[in-house]
Write a protein that holds these residues in place. Structure first.
Motif, mmCIF file in Angstrom:
data_model
loop_
_atom_site.group_PDB
_atom_site.id
_atom_site.type_symbol
_atom_site.label_atom_id
_atom_site.label_comp_id
_atom_site.label_asym_id
_atom_site.label_seq_id
_atom_site.Cartn_x
_atom_site.Cartn_y
_atom_site.Cartn_z
ATOM 1 N N MET A 1 33.546 6.036 25.453
ATOM 2 C CA MET A 1 34.765 5.388 25.487
ATOM 3 C C MET A 1 35.920 6.124 25.493
ATOM 4 N N SER A 2 36.832 5.991 25.995
ATOM 5 C CA SER A 2 38.127 6.287 26.212
ATOM 6 C C SER A 2 38.669 6.828 24.794
ATOM 7 N N GLU A 3 39.581 8.010 24.915
ATOM 8 C CA GLU A 3 40.426 8.484 23.779
ATOM 9 C C GLU A 3 41.432 7.498 23.807
ATOM 10 N N LEU A 4 41.944 6.833 22.673
ATOM 11 C CA LEU A 4 42.889 5.830 22.290
ATOM 12 C C LEU A 4 44.226 7.069 21.817
ATOM 13 N N ASP A 5 45.431 6.905 22.475
ATOM 14 C CA ASP A 5 46.566 7.563 21.951
ATOM 15 C C ASP A 5 47.652 6.590 21.700
ATOM 16 N N ASP A 6 48.322 6.593 20.242
ATOM 17 C CA ASP A 6 49.334 5.849 19.887
ATOM 18 C C ASP A 6 50.637 6.522 20.200
ATOM 19 N N SER A 7 51.746 5.414 20.328
ATOM 20 C CA SER A 7 52.917 6.197 20.468
ATOM 21 C C SER A 7 53.286 7.516 19.811
ATOM 22 N N PRO A 8 53.801 8.374 20.385
ATOM 23 C CA PRO A 8 54.459 9.756 19.827
ATOM 24 C C PRO A 8 55.787 9.502 19.233
ATOM 25 N N THR A 9 56.142 8.220 19.158
ATOM 26 C CA THR A 9 57.290 8.126 18.250
ATOM 27 C C THR A 9 56.920 7.578 16.958
ATOM 28 N N ALA A 10 57.379 8.304 15.859
ATOM 29 C CA ALA A 10 56.765 8.318 14.652
ATOM 30 C C ALA A 10 56.916 6.912 13.936
ATOM 31 N N TRP A 11 58.163 6.347 14.088
ATOM 32 C CA TRP A 11 58.297 4.811 13.631
ATOM 33 C C TRP A 11 57.048 3.845 14.024
ATOM 34 N N VAL A 12 57.347 4.062 15.474
ATOM 35 C CA VAL A 12 56.272 3.031 16.352
ATOM 36 C C VAL A 12 55.018 3.426 16.181
ATOM 37 N N ALA A 13 54.665 4.666 15.661
ATOM 38 C CA ALA A 13 53.105 4.983 15.400
ATOM 39 C C ALA A 13 52.937 4.363 13.957
ATOM 40 N N ARG A 14 53.904 4.351 13.204
ATOM 41 C CA ARG A 14 53.664 3.756 11.648
ATOM 42 C C ARG A 14 53.270 2.396 12.000
ATOM 43 N N HIS A 15 54.160 1.538 12.674
ATOM 44 C CA HIS A 15 53.976 0.163 12.968
ATOM 45 C C HIS A 15 52.684 -0.087 13.528
ATOM 46 N N ILE A 16 52.195 0.697 14.645
ATOM 47 C CA ILE A 16 50.751 0.398 15.200
ATOM 48 C C ILE A 16 49.783 0.620 14.187
ATOM 49 N N ARG A 17 49.743 1.548 13.445
ATOM 50 C CA ARG A 17 48.651 1.694 12.304
ATOM 51 C C ARG A 17 48.789 0.604 11.269
ATOM 52 N N GLU A 18 49.987 -0.006 10.796
ATOM 53 C CA GLU A 18 50.196 -0.970 9.987
ATOM 54 C C GLU A 18 49.572 -2.100 10.518
ATOM 55 N N TYR A 19 49.913 -2.348 11.710
ATOM 56 C CA TYR A 19 49.372 -3.749 12.458
ATOM 57 C C TYR A 19 47.794 -3.488 12.948
ATOM 58 N N ALA A 20 47.314 -2.284 13.342
ATOM 59 C CA ALA A 20 45.912 -2.405 13.661
ATOM 60 C C ALA A 20 45.078 -2.228 12.364
ATOM 61 N N GLU A 21 45.401 -1.531 11.578
ATOM 62 C CA GLU A 21 44.498 -1.456 10.111
ATOM 63 C C GLU A 21 44.514 -2.724 9.404
ATOM 64 N N SER A 22 45.417 -3.808 9.459
ATOM 65 C CA SER A 22 45.600 -5.047 8.694
ATOM 66 C C SER A 22 45.025 -6.199 9.727
ATOM 67 N N ASP A 23 44.519 -5.659 11.183
ATOM 68 C CA ASP A 23 44.295 -6.758 11.928
ATOM 69 C C ASP A 23 45.343 -7.662 12.336
ATOM 70 N N GLY A 24 46.540 -7.150 12.259
ATOM 71 C CA GLY A 24 47.683 -7.932 12.927
ATOM 72 C C GLY A 24 48.318 -8.801 11.599
ATOM 73 N N GLU A 25 47.659 -8.750 10.563
ATOM 74 C CA GLU A 25 48.107 -9.443 9.341
ATOM 75 C C GLU A 25 49.466 -8.993 8.963
ATOM 76 N N ARG A 26 49.743 -7.476 8.936
ATOM 77 C CA ARG A 26 51.091 -6.992 8.796
ATOM 78 C C ARG A 26 51.508 -6.160 9.985
ATOM 79 N N GLY A 27 52.797 -6.616 10.472
ATOM 80 C CA GLY A 27 53.395 -5.992 11.493
ATOM 81 C C GLY A 27 53.482 -6.715 12.599
ATOM 82 N N HIS A 28 52.678 -7.910 13.023
ATOM 83 C CA HIS A 28 52.618 -9.009 13.654
ATOM 84 C C HIS A 28 54.495 -9.474 13.566
ATOM 85 N N ARG A 29 54.834 -9.879 12.567
ATOM 86 C CA ARG A 29 56.245 -10.167 12.526
ATOM 87 C C ARG A 29 57.063 -9.087 11.980
ATOM 88 N N LYS A 30 58.043 -8.432 12.800
ATOM 89 C CA LYS A 30 58.656 -7.379 12.372
ATOM 90 C C LYS A 30 60.117 -7.415 12.692
#
Length: 144
Positions: A1-30
């Motif tokens: 499996m390939s390594e997955l790198d999230d955006s290096p921009t801190a606020w974008v990385a936080r958004h991605i984490r919130e989105y991914a960890e909640s399965d899109g429940e949080r972060g889909h609408r922003k």
């Protein structure tokens, strides 16, 4: 499996984490708009790169994103990567799907630009100050 790198921009990385960890429940609408997670293979490293993008829809299984890069003079890295590797991954809310990316051109691009600028009016302000033409990309669901 390939390594997955999230955006290096801190606020974008936080958004991605919130989105991914909640399965899109949080972060889909922003920020009053819908966002998706977009994964593309890096053109130089071969690593999977993930970012969050505002999107619009253009029919079933067709998602539209804009390469504004926040109004910067250069195209975003994700856009340059998809030119080399148009097979991408998309997560919209809880749903993950494979897609093929293609830049919109001609009248289709103009129609989709208007649609996206209605969703996020800053796109017009970005374009007005830039020498580069901001790309509009369609992510179309594929079977795999």
């Amino acid at each position: 499996m390939s390594e997955l790198d999230d955006s290096p921009t801190a606020w974008v990385a936080r958004h991605i984490r919130e989105y991914a960890e909640s399965d899109g429940e949080r972060g889909h609408r922003k920020w009053g708009v819908n966002t998706l997670l977009f994964t593309v293979r890096g053109r130089a490293t071969g690593k999977l790169r993930r970012t969050a993008l505002i999107y619009g829809t253009d029919g079933p299984g067709r998602y539209v994103v804009v390469g504004s890069n926040g109004g910067l003079a250069t195209h975003p890295a994700w856009y340059l990567n998809l030119l080399a590797n148009p097979q991408v991954g998309v997560q919209v809310g809880p749903e993950s799907l494979p897609a093929r990316a293609a830049e919109a051109t001609g009248a289709d691009r103009e129609r989709l630009w208007r649609m996206m600028a209605e969703l996020w009016p800053q796109y017009d302000a970005y374009q007005d100050k830039l020498d580069r033409r901001i790309p509009v990309t369609v992510l179309e669901r594929t079977s795999a």
